[in-house]
Write an enzyme that holds these catalytic residues in place. Structure first.
Site, PDB file in Angstrom:
ATOM      1  N   ALA A  66       0.962  -1.180   0.115  1.00 47.48           N
ATOM      2  CA  ALA A  66      -0.055   0.087  -0.025  1.00 47.48           C
ATOM      3  C   ALA A  66       0.927   1.321   0.103  1.00 47.48           C
ATOM      4  O   ALA A  66       2.094   1.115   0.351  1.00 47.48           O
ATOM      5  CB  ALA A  66      -0.846   0.056   1.226  1.00 47.48           C
ATOM      6  N   GLY A 111       0.436  -5.071   1.036  1.00 43.70           N
ATOM      7  CA  GLY A 111      -0.738  -5.207   0.340  1.00 43.70           C
ATOM      8  C   GLY A 111      -0.669  -5.749  -1.412  1.00 43.70           C
ATOM      9  O   GLY A 111      -1.584  -6.357  -1.887  1.00 43.70           O
ATOM     10  N   GLU A 114      -0.771  -9.387  -0.605  1.00 46.46           N
ATOM     11  CA  GLU A 114      -2.058  -9.401  -0.311  1.00 46.46           C
ATOM     12  C   GLU A 114      -3.111  -9.464  -1.584  1.00 46.46           C
ATOM     13  O   GLU A 114      -4.125 -10.472  -1.660  1.00 46.46           O
ATOM     14  CB  GLU A 114      -2.812  -8.499   0.779  1.00 46.46           C
ATOM     15  N   GLU A 134       4.750  -5.180   6.919  1.00 43.38           N
ATOM     16  CA  GLU A 134       4.133  -4.089   7.699  1.00 43.38           C
ATOM     17  C   GLU A 134       4.774  -3.730   9.133  1.00 43.38           C
ATOM     18  O   GLU A 134       4.669  -2.769   9.692  1.00 43.38           O
ATOM     19  CB  GLU A 134       2.650  -4.407   7.809  1.00 43.38           C
TER      20      GLU A 134
HETATM   21  N1  CO8 Z   1       4.531   3.038  -1.092  1.00 45.83           N
HETATM   22  C1  CO8 Z   1       4.955   4.311  -1.645  1.00 45.83           C
HETATM   23  N2  CO8 Z   1       5.999   4.338  -2.140  1.00 45.83           N
HETATM   24  C2  CO8 Z   1       6.800   3.423  -2.384  1.00 45.83           C
HETATM   25  C3  CO8 Z   1       6.421   2.035  -1.696  1.00 45.83           C
HETATM   26  C4  CO8 Z   1       5.363   1.992  -1.031  1.00 45.83           C
HETATM   27  N3  CO8 Z   1       4.922   0.908  -0.346  1.00 45.83           N
HETATM   28  N4  CO8 Z   1       7.547   1.288  -1.924  1.00 45.83           N
HETATM   29  C5  CO8 Z   1       8.550   1.731  -2.842  1.00 45.83           C
HETATM   30  N5  CO8 Z   1       7.959   3.263  -3.010  1.00 45.83           N
HETATM   31  C6  CO8 Z   1       8.644   4.374  -3.663  1.00 45.83           C
HETATM   32  C7  CO8 Z   1       9.839   4.702  -2.848  1.00 45.83           C
HETATM   33  O1  CO8 Z   1       9.567   5.771  -1.917  1.00 45.83           O
HETATM   34  C8  CO8 Z   1      10.780   5.308  -3.750  1.00 45.83           C
HETATM   35  O2  CO8 Z   1      10.243   6.528  -4.323  1.00 45.83           O
HETATM   36  P1  CO8 Z   1      11.059   7.766  -4.640  1.00 45.83           P
HETATM   37  O3  CO8 Z   1      12.052   7.406  -5.926  1.00 45.83           O
HETATM   38  O4  CO8 Z   1      10.090   8.736  -4.778  1.00 45.83           O
HETATM   39  O5  CO8 Z   1      12.265   7.848  -3.284  1.00 45.83           O
HETATM   40  C9  CO8 Z   1      10.578   4.559  -5.264  1.00 45.83           C
HETATM   41  O6  CO8 Z   1       9.183   3.515  -4.774  1.00 45.83           O
HETATM   42  C10 CO8 Z   1      11.558   3.280  -5.305  1.00 45.83           C
HETATM   43  O7  CO8 Z   1      11.748   2.679  -4.173  1.00 45.83           O
HETATM   44  P2  CO8 Z   1      13.237   2.615  -3.445  1.00 45.83           P
HETATM   45  O8  CO8 Z   1      14.437   3.640  -3.615  1.00 45.83           O
HETATM   46  O9  CO8 Z   1      13.011   2.279  -2.087  1.00 45.83           O
HETATM   47  O10 CO8 Z   1      13.767   1.101  -4.197  1.00 45.83           O
HETATM   48  P3  CO8 Z   1      14.874  -0.048  -3.764  1.00 45.83           P
HETATM   49  O11 CO8 Z   1      14.947  -0.619  -5.110  1.00 45.83           O
HETATM   50  O12 CO8 Z   1      15.789   0.550  -2.922  1.00 45.83           O
HETATM   51  O13 CO8 Z   1      13.942  -0.918  -2.765  1.00 45.83           O
HETATM   52  C11 CO8 Z   1      11.747  -1.918  -1.958  1.00 45.83           C
HETATM   53  C12 CO8 Z   1      12.589  -1.538  -3.027  1.00 45.83           C
HETATM   54  C13 CO8 Z   1      12.545  -2.947  -0.942  1.00 45.83           C
HETATM   55  C14 CO8 Z   1      10.477  -2.608  -2.539  1.00 45.83           C
HETATM   56  C15 CO8 Z   1      11.337  -0.748  -1.074  1.00 45.83           C
HETATM   57  O14 CO8 Z   1      11.025   0.178  -1.744  1.00 45.83           O
HETATM   58  C16 CO8 Z   1      10.630  -0.939   0.257  1.00 45.83           C
HETATM   59  O15 CO8 Z   1      10.948  -1.681   1.064  1.00 45.83           O
HETATM   60  N6  CO8 Z   1       9.248  -0.300  -0.030  1.00 45.83           N
HETATM   61  C17 CO8 Z   1       8.113  -0.608   1.034  1.00 45.83           C
HETATM   62  C18 CO8 Z   1       7.852  -2.022   1.156  1.00 45.83           C
HETATM   63  C19 CO8 Z   1       6.779  -1.922   2.305  1.00 45.83           C
HETATM   64  O16 CO8 Z   1       7.044  -1.844   3.466  1.00 45.83           O
HETATM   65  N7  CO8 Z   1       5.541  -2.458   1.938  1.00 45.83           N
HETATM   66  C20 CO8 Z   1       4.362  -2.727   2.975  1.00 45.83           C
HETATM   67  C21 CO8 Z   1       3.696  -1.502   2.568  1.00 45.83           C
HETATM   68  S1  CO8 Z   1       2.182  -1.621   3.997  1.00 45.83           S
HETATM   69  C22 CO8 Z   1       1.117  -2.432   3.409  1.00 45.83           C
HETATM   70  O17 CO8 Z   1       1.053  -2.776   2.241  1.00 45.83           O
HETATM   71  C23 CO8 Z   1       0.055  -2.372   4.117  1.00 45.83           C
HETATM   72  C24 CO8 Z   1      -1.333  -3.056   3.303  1.00 45.83           C
HETATM   73  C25 CO8 Z   1      -2.542  -3.006   3.952  1.00 45.83           C
HETATM   74  C26 CO8 Z   1      -3.025  -1.390   4.214  1.00 45.83           C
HETATM   75  C27 CO8 Z   1      -4.278  -1.375   4.877  1.00 45.83           C
HETATM   76  C28 CO8 Z   1      -4.892  -0.101   5.098  1.00 45.83           C
HETATM   77  C29 CO8 Z   1      -4.561   0.659   6.264  1.00 45.83           C
END
Ligand code: CO8
Length: 260
Positions: A66, A111, A114, A134
């Site tokens: 998400a 998400g 999921e 998460e």
């Molecule tokens: N949301 C928003 N932006 C994201 C997300 C995300 N989940 N993941 C990556 N991005 C963005 C980064 O902020 C970055 O943006 P920018 O270039 O503007 O800085 C761009 O994508 C590229 O990301 P990275 O530079 O981090 O790329 P890497 O190759 O270094 O890393 C990863 C890739 C490992 C995927 C890393 O981006 C990461 O860890 N992302 C987050 C993963 C995460 O924690 N996901 C879980 C999110 S919570 C969730 O999904 C809850 C679901 C249920 C919700 C219920 C509602 C309340």
């Protein structure tokens, strides 16, 4: 229908929904969630579409979760509303009477994992990574992850993934039963398309019954679930597909299901 955050394409009998925010790793914002729901409704309404592939744009991410930027501003009520909205869309995917393959082409996190689990099964590229991270953000899975993951892979693996936030490879995901098949990245979409086309060519009545029976019977006691199968089995005999399928076998030709 014009979409902002997804691509919706049809190739013959197969619809391909591509989540298209590669710069944000295809993260699920409220707009993305709403557009996926519209696309699923469009598939449901179109008799020419028999199967769906859900994938992510680019070669890095299926969906990295998400949208953390959008969620960072939410209060508890908004968090609950977002979670409920996502859960409804995932239910609509499960209740779609046509099969959906998740073609996971990179990160499927939070998400993203999921939404893949709400598809009927998952094909993954060798470079795919799965996880429910998460807990590292101080929250929990909110689009059904604590529930669907344990049903798919068992309580122990669901707990390890959700409590540690660790990521696993496509092969590990296959070993625990989360992923059906793993392909070299360049072959993933062709493989998903071949399977989707094959499923789309089957009888609609049988397809709908199998998906519904497996989904709804899974959590029921066997003695209640089994009789539902007999009812659907009977319904198949009222469909022209049954006459065509059995007739084709006896005539030693390929069946051509017209649905009905
Ligand atoms: N949301 C928003 N932006 C994201 C997300 C995300 N989940 N993941 C990556 N991005 C963005 C980064 O902020 C970055 O943006 P920018 O270039 O503007 O800085 C761009 O994508 C590229 O990301 P990275 O530079 O981090 O790329 P890497 O190759 O270094 O890393 C990863 C890739 C490992 C995927 C890393 O981006 C990461 O860890 N992302 C987050 C993963 C995460 O924690 N996901 C879980 C999110 S919570 C969730 O999904 C809850 C679901 C249920 C919700 C219920 C509602 C309340």
């Amino acid at each position: 229908m014009a979409y902002e955050t997804i691509l919706f394409e049809t190739t013959g009998s197969v619809a391909v929904i591509t989540i298209n925010r590669p710069k944000a790793m295809n993260a699920l914002s409220p707009v993305v969630i709403g557009e996926i729901d519209q696309a699923i409704a469009a598939v449901k309404a179109d008799d020419a579409i028999g199967a769906v592939i859900l994938t992510g744009a680019g070669d890095k991410a299926f969906v990295a979760g998400a949208d953390i930027a959008a969620m960072s501003k939410m209060n508890p009520l908004e968090g609950r509303a977002f979670s409920r909205a996502g859960q409804e869309v995932l239910f609509n995917m499960e209740q779609l009477p046509k099969p959906i393959i998740a073609a996971v082409n990179g990160f499927a996190l939070g998400g993203g994992c999921e939404i893949a689990m709400a598809c009927d099964f998952i094909y993954a590229a060798e470079n795919a990574k799965f996880g429910q991270p998460e807990i590292n953000l101080g929250i929990i899975p909110g689009f059904g992850g604590t529930q669907r993951l344990s049903r798919l892979v068992g309580k122990n693996w669901a707990k390890e993934l959700c409590l540690t936030g660790a990521l696993i490879s496509a092969e590990e995901a296959k070993a625990i039963g989360l992923v059906n098949r793993v392909f070299p990245a360049g072959e993933l979409m062709d493989a998903a398309m071949k399977t989707a086309k094959g499923m789309a060519a089957k009888g609609k009545v049988s397809t709908r019954a199998i998906k519904e029976l497996i989904n709804s019977g899974y959590d029921m006691p066997l003695e209640r679930a089994i009789p539902m199968e007999s009812e659907c089995f009977a319904t198949c005999f009222a469909s022209p597909d049954q006459a065509e399928g059995m007739g084709a076998f006896l005539e030693k030709r390929k069946a051509e299901f017209k649905g009905g």
